[in-house]
Design a protein around this motif. Structure first.
Motif, PDB file in Angstrom:
ATOM      1  N   LEU A   7       0.757  -1.178  -0.049  1.00  0.00           N
ATOM      2  CA  LEU A   7       0.025   0.277   0.006  1.00  0.00           C
ATOM      3  C   LEU A   7       0.717   1.405   0.134  1.00  0.00           C
ATOM      4  N   ASP A   8       1.778   1.102   0.754  1.00  0.00           N
ATOM      5  CA  ASP A   8       2.661   2.280   0.844  1.00  0.00           C
ATOM      6  C   ASP A   8       3.615   2.670  -0.584  1.00  0.00           C
ATOM      7  N   MET A   9       4.193   1.497  -1.087  1.00  0.00           N
ATOM      8  CA  MET A   9       4.469   1.529  -2.447  1.00  0.00           C
ATOM      9  C   MET A   9       3.489   2.135  -3.543  1.00  0.00           C
ATOM     10  N   GLN A  10       2.389   1.758  -3.417  1.00  0.00           N
ATOM     11  CA  GLN A  10       1.422   2.039  -4.298  1.00  0.00           C
ATOM     12  C   GLN A  10       0.795   3.592  -4.335  1.00  0.00           C
ATOM     13  N   GLU A  11       0.728   3.906  -2.958  1.00  0.00           N
ATOM     14  CA  GLU A  11       0.484   5.389  -2.811  1.00  0.00           C
ATOM     15  C   GLU A  11       1.533   6.267  -3.359  1.00  0.00           C
ATOM     16  N   LYS A  12       2.682   5.895  -3.102  1.00  0.00           N
ATOM     17  CA  LYS A  12       3.857   6.865  -3.692  1.00  0.00           C
ATOM     18  C   LYS A  12       3.538   6.681  -5.205  1.00  0.00           C
ATOM     19  N   LEU A  13       3.412   5.688  -5.756  1.00  0.00           N
ATOM     20  CA  LEU A  13       3.496   5.394  -7.314  1.00  0.00           C
ATOM     21  C   LEU A  13       2.126   6.481  -7.684  1.00  0.00           C
ATOM     22  N   ASP A  14       1.130   6.287  -7.148  1.00  0.00           N
ATOM     23  CA  ASP A  14      -0.122   7.077  -7.426  1.00  0.00           C
ATOM     24  C   ASP A  14      -0.011   8.655  -7.261  1.00  0.00           C
ATOM     25  N   LEU A  80      -6.599   2.541  -1.517  1.00  0.00           N
ATOM     26  CA  LEU A  80      -6.095   3.810  -0.985  1.00  0.00           C
ATOM     27  C   LEU A  80      -6.979   5.004  -1.313  1.00  0.00           C
ATOM     28  N   GLU A  81      -7.799   4.851  -2.532  1.00  0.00           N
ATOM     29  CA  GLU A  81      -8.985   5.821  -2.786  1.00  0.00           C
ATOM     30  C   GLU A  81     -10.141   6.099  -1.643  1.00  0.00           C
ATOM     31  N   ILE A  82     -10.449   4.780  -1.027  1.00  0.00           N
ATOM     32  CA  ILE A  82     -11.381   4.835   0.038  1.00  0.00           C
ATOM     33  C   ILE A  82     -10.799   4.836   1.306  1.00  0.00           C
ATOM     34  N   GLY A  83      -9.626   5.077   1.585  1.00  0.00           N
ATOM     35  CA  GLY A  83      -8.920   5.328   2.814  1.00  0.00           C
ATOM     36  C   GLY A  83      -8.255   4.241   3.358  1.00  0.00           C
ATOM     37  N   ALA A 114     -17.552  -1.548  -7.217  1.00  0.00           N
ATOM     38  CA  ALA A 114     -17.981  -0.433  -7.930  1.00  0.00           C
ATOM     39  C   ALA A 114     -19.467   0.301  -7.311  1.00  0.00           C
ATOM     40  N   GLU A 115     -20.170  -0.606  -7.230  1.00  0.00           N
ATOM     41  CA  GLU A 115     -21.602  -0.040  -6.380  1.00  0.00           C
ATOM     42  C   GLU A 115     -21.429   0.530  -5.222  1.00  0.00           C
ATOM     43  N   GLU A 116     -20.758  -0.225  -4.355  1.00  0.00           N
ATOM     44  CA  GLU A 116     -20.569   0.246  -3.030  1.00  0.00           C
ATOM     45  C   GLU A 116     -19.199   0.035  -2.635  1.00  0.00           C
ATOM     46  N   ARG A 117     -18.699   1.481  -2.673  1.00  0.00           N
ATOM     47  CA  ARG A 117     -17.068   1.549  -2.180  1.00  0.00           C
ATOM     48  C   ARG A 117     -16.899   1.471  -0.824  1.00  0.00           C
ATOM     49  N   SER A 118     -16.997   0.138  -0.155  1.00  0.00           N
ATOM     50  CA  SER A 118     -16.990   0.297   1.102  1.00  0.00           C
ATOM     51  C   SER A 118     -15.377  -0.883   1.352  1.00  0.00           C
ATOM     52  N   VAL A 119     -15.035  -1.029   2.694  1.00  0.00           N
ATOM     53  CA  VAL A 119     -13.908  -1.579   3.033  1.00  0.00           C
ATOM     54  C   VAL A 119     -14.427  -2.969   3.089  1.00  0.00           C
ATOM     55  N   GLU A 120     -15.441  -3.270   3.186  1.00  0.00           N
ATOM     56  CA  GLU A 120     -16.000  -4.526   3.204  1.00  0.00           C
ATOM     57  C   GLU A 120     -15.762  -5.199   1.597  1.00  0.00           C
ATOM     58  N   HIS A 121     -16.382  -4.471   0.752  1.00  0.00           N
ATOM     59  CA  HIS A 121     -16.297  -5.001  -0.465  1.00  0.00           C
ATOM     60  C   HIS A 121     -14.818  -4.983  -0.994  1.00  0.00           C
ATOM     61  N   PHE A 122     -13.998  -3.800  -0.643  1.00  0.00           N
ATOM     62  CA  PHE A 122     -12.588  -3.881  -1.030  1.00  0.00           C
ATOM     63  C   PHE A 122     -11.856  -5.185  -0.514  1.00  0.00           C
ATOM     64  N   GLN A 123     -11.931  -5.488   0.706  1.00  0.00           N
ATOM     65  CA  GLN A 123     -11.561  -6.669   1.306  1.00  0.00           C
ATOM     66  C   GLN A 123     -11.922  -7.991   0.510  1.00  0.00           C
TER      67      GLN A 123
END
Length: 162
Positions: A7-14, A80-83, A114-123
């Motif tokens: 996540l840290d590497m991706q955040e820097k690339l983003d 990262l987009e959803i925190g 895509a429909e519900e940008r929740s932590v649960e759906h991300f996981q």
């Protein structure tokens, strides 16, 4: 797999990409979702798992791993987009052992996100994708190492005006 490091590497690339292209205030989540779906399709194409009509062999493990890691980049970026800053991968050993069915689960999970940008759906999306990688024969260590290599390639592409 050290997800926090990824996540840290991706955040820097983003951040680098957004600064390079003047996108610091842009809403990129829909573009990233579509990019992920395209990458998953490219991965499926390289595995040829669904091509029942073809006798051609899948691409090499290295090619398939590189395509798989492209998807990891976009999934992390969506997190990262959803925190998301950290999370536990937990168990990924689902009952499904059919690669084609798992591709469909990944597409379904991406659509749920895509429909519900929740932590649960991300996981759920991340876990289904990692399980797909396991079904494709990739260890978490292989995925991590390939991500690190591809992250460097992505930085170099940005420097070269990709």
């Amino acid at each position: 797999m050290n997800i926090e490091k990824l996540l840290d590497m991706q955040e820097k690339l983003d951040q680098h990409i957004e600064e390079e292209h003047g996108l610091q205030n842009a809403d990129l989540i829909e573009k990233k979702i579509l990019a992920l779906l395209v990458e998953v399709g490219e991965l499926a194409n390289e595995t040829r798992s669904f091509k029942f009509w073809s006798k051609k062999s899948p691409s090499s493990k290295e090619v398939i791993l590189e395509e798989f890691v492209d998807g990891i980049h976009f999934i992390l970026s969506l997190g990262l987009e959803i925190g998301i800053q950290q999370f536990d991968l937990g168990e990924t050993n689902y009952a499904n052992e059919d690669v084609t069915k798992q591709f469909l689960e990944v597409f379904k999970s991406a659509n749920h996100f895509a429909e519900e940008r929740s932590v649960e759906h991300f996981q759920q999306l991340f876990r289904h994708y990692v399980y797909l990688g396991e079904l494709l024969g990739f260890s978490h260590e292989e995925v991590f190492d390939a991500y690190v290599k591809k992250n460097e390639v992505n930085y170099n592409r940005q420097k070269e005006g990709y």
